[in-house]
Scaffold this motif. Structure first.
Motif, PDB file in Angstrom:
ATOM      1  N   LYS A   1       0.827  -1.206   0.000  1.00 10.49           N
ATOM      2  CA  LYS A   1       0.000   0.000   0.000  1.00 10.49           C
ATOM      3  C   LYS A   1       0.862   1.257   0.000  1.00 10.49           C
ATOM      4  O   LYS A   1       0.614   2.208  -0.754  1.00 10.49           O
ATOM      5  CB  LYS A   1      -0.926   0.000   1.220  1.00 10.49           C
ATOM      6  CG  LYS A   1      -1.970  -1.106   1.211  1.00 10.49           C
ATOM      7  CD  LYS A   1      -2.822  -1.059   2.471  1.00 10.49           C
ATOM      8  CE  LYS A   1      -3.869  -2.156   2.481  1.00 10.49           C
ATOM      9  NZ  LYS A   1      -4.685  -2.137   3.724  1.00 10.49           N
ATOM     10  N   VAL A   2       1.891   1.248   0.837  1.00 11.14           N
ATOM     11  CA  VAL A   2       2.762   2.413   0.916  1.00 11.14           C
ATOM     12  C   VAL A   2       3.613   2.531  -0.346  1.00 11.14           C
ATOM     13  O   VAL A   2       3.896   3.631  -0.819  1.00 11.14           O
ATOM     14  CB  VAL A   2       3.645   2.340   2.180  1.00 11.14           C
ATOM     15  CG1 VAL A   2       4.628   3.497   2.218  1.00 11.14           C
ATOM     16  CG2 VAL A   2       2.776   2.360   3.430  1.00 11.14           C
ATOM     17  N   MET A   3       4.013   1.390  -0.925  1.00  6.79           N
ATOM     18  CA  MET A   3       4.770   1.422  -2.175  1.00  6.79           C
ATOM     19  C   MET A   3       3.961   2.108  -3.271  1.00  6.79           C
ATOM     20  O   MET A   3       4.487   2.921  -4.043  1.00  6.79           O
ATOM     21  CB  MET A   3       5.147   0.005  -2.617  1.00  6.79           C
ATOM     22  CG  MET A   3       6.026  -0.022  -3.872  1.00  6.79           C
ATOM     23  SD  MET A   3       6.267  -1.684  -4.567  1.00  6.79           S
ATOM     24  CE  MET A   3       7.207  -2.456  -3.273  1.00  6.79           C
ATOM     25  N   ALA A   4       2.667   1.800  -3.336  1.00  3.98           N
ATOM     26  CA  ALA A   4       1.809   2.428  -4.345  1.00  3.98           C
ATOM     27  C   ALA A   4       1.725   3.935  -4.124  1.00  3.98           C
ATOM     28  O   ALA A   4       1.784   4.720  -5.081  1.00  3.98           O
ATOM     29  CB  ALA A   4       0.416   1.799  -4.313  1.00  3.98           C
ATOM     30  N   ARG A   5       1.601   4.342  -2.858  1.00  3.91           N
ATOM     31  CA  ARG A   5       1.553   5.781  -2.574  1.00  3.91           C
ATOM     32  C   ARG A   5       2.885   6.439  -2.899  1.00  3.91           C
ATOM     33  O   ARG A   5       2.928   7.551  -3.436  1.00  3.91           O
ATOM     34  CB  ARG A   5       1.188   6.011  -1.104  1.00  3.91           C
ATOM     35  CG  ARG A   5      -0.247   5.646  -0.762  1.00  3.91           C
ATOM     36  CD  ARG A   5      -0.693   6.285   0.544  1.00  3.91           C
ATOM     37  NE  ARG A   5       0.020   5.751   1.688  1.00  3.91           N
ATOM     38  CZ  ARG A   5      -0.389   4.715   2.410  1.00  3.91           C
ATOM     39  NH1 ARG A   5      -1.509   4.084   2.087  1.00  3.91           N
ATOM     40  NH2 ARG A   5       0.307   4.301   3.452  1.00  3.91           N
TER      41      ARG A   5
END
Length: 302
Positions: A52-56
């Motif tokens: 999730k954080v990688m996508a952000r």
């Protein structure tokens, strides 16, 4: 430290994820090498959050495929929009077009419902594809997924082969309910996420639970370090730590005592036997241990 790894760590921190160097390095290499990242660890330690954080951090979409027993290739790839096909067939009634042409129309991409795997490889901009809890799927689906990750193309009988428009960033997570095959492991970079240290968990609590009292955050983190040494049916992870912190704030608790813990055992433990074991055998000792550390001024992390 490599400047790009530092940047990844800062991006992860900016997204609310407390990442050590190992995690940041694994994420960077996965992006730089365009190789899938397989993350294993106990439930609730933050594996899914990495994707999730990688996508952000990449400012791109997150596409999630939640695995479960019985998941098959078709469900993960596509479905035909039968209602739209039936409507189109009715509209073509009485048409003098050849049957083959009409069949080709209703089995075209216009009538295709893309599921996560097909959606991920046909985006104009590379998304992050999260294959969550791959260990819950069976070995047949794992073999199929390996083919997709190797070629980044899929075959649909009615249409043919669809090659990837862009290669997605792939993150797979596993709670190790079964062993994954060696072939899939070789295709991926590997990251193990363990339960956090006291310092890391304290940092997570302070960052993720706004307004929490600093002393209460220290007590919670120390309690979690001690409780994870107890043999339980389901050891609480970071997710339970954050839920428990929020629950204690909602109850206006400013410090840990027996009443505060007993009132909120259902937030920490999801098996009654675990709650009973902690209440009867361990709770007083853990709370006494925390008081001893406070009274002696000893480091919280010992």
């Amino acid at each position: 430290m490599h400047p790009e790894i530092t940047r990844i760590q800062e991006l992860l921190a900016g997204g609310g994820y407390v990442a050590d160097r190992t995690i940041a390095t694994s994420v960077y290499l996965s992006i730089a090498m365009r190789k899938p990242l397989l993350i294993e660890g106990a439930a609730g330690v933050g594996k899914t959050e990495v994707a999730k954080v990688m996508a952000r951090a990449l400012d791109t979409d997150l596409i999630r495929l939640q695995c479960y027993e019985g998941l098959d290739a078709t469900t993960a790839l596509y479905e035909w929009n039968y209602q739209k096909q039936l409507l189109h067939i009715r509209l073509l009634e009485g048409s003098d077009r050849p049957v083959a042409q009409r069949e080709a129309e209703i089995f075209s991409e216009a009538f295709l419902l893309k599921r996560p795997l097909l959606d991920a490889i046909t985006r104009n901009r590379a998304p992050v594809l999260l294959v969550d809890e791959i260990d819950r799927a069976d070995e047949e689906f794992e073999a199929f997924l390996l083919e997709v990750l190797s070629d980044f193309q899929v075959s649909i009988p009615e249409i043919g082969t669809i090659a990837a428009t862009t290669v997605p960033h792939v993150v797979l997570t596993s709670n190790r309910t079964r062993e994954l095959g060696d072939a899939l492991r070789r295709r991926c970079l590997y990251l193990w996420i363990d339960y956090p240290t006291f310092e890391k968990e304290l940092q997570i609590v302070r960052r993720k639970v706004p307004g929490i009292d600093g002393h209460l955050a220290e007590q919670i983190s120390a309690f979690m370090q001690m409780i994870r040494r107890v043999r339980l049916e389901k050891t609480p992870g970071v997710a339970e730590t954050l839920d428990w912190s929020a629950a204690l704030i909602a109850l206006h608790r400013e410090h840990l005592d027996r009443d505060a813990v007993e009132e909120t055992l259902g937030v920490l433990f999801k098996h009654q036997d675990d709650a009973n074991t902690v209440r009867a055998q361990w709770l007083n000792g853990i709370l006494d241990g925390i008081k001893t550390l406070e009274g002696d001024g000893q480091p919280w992390n010992q």
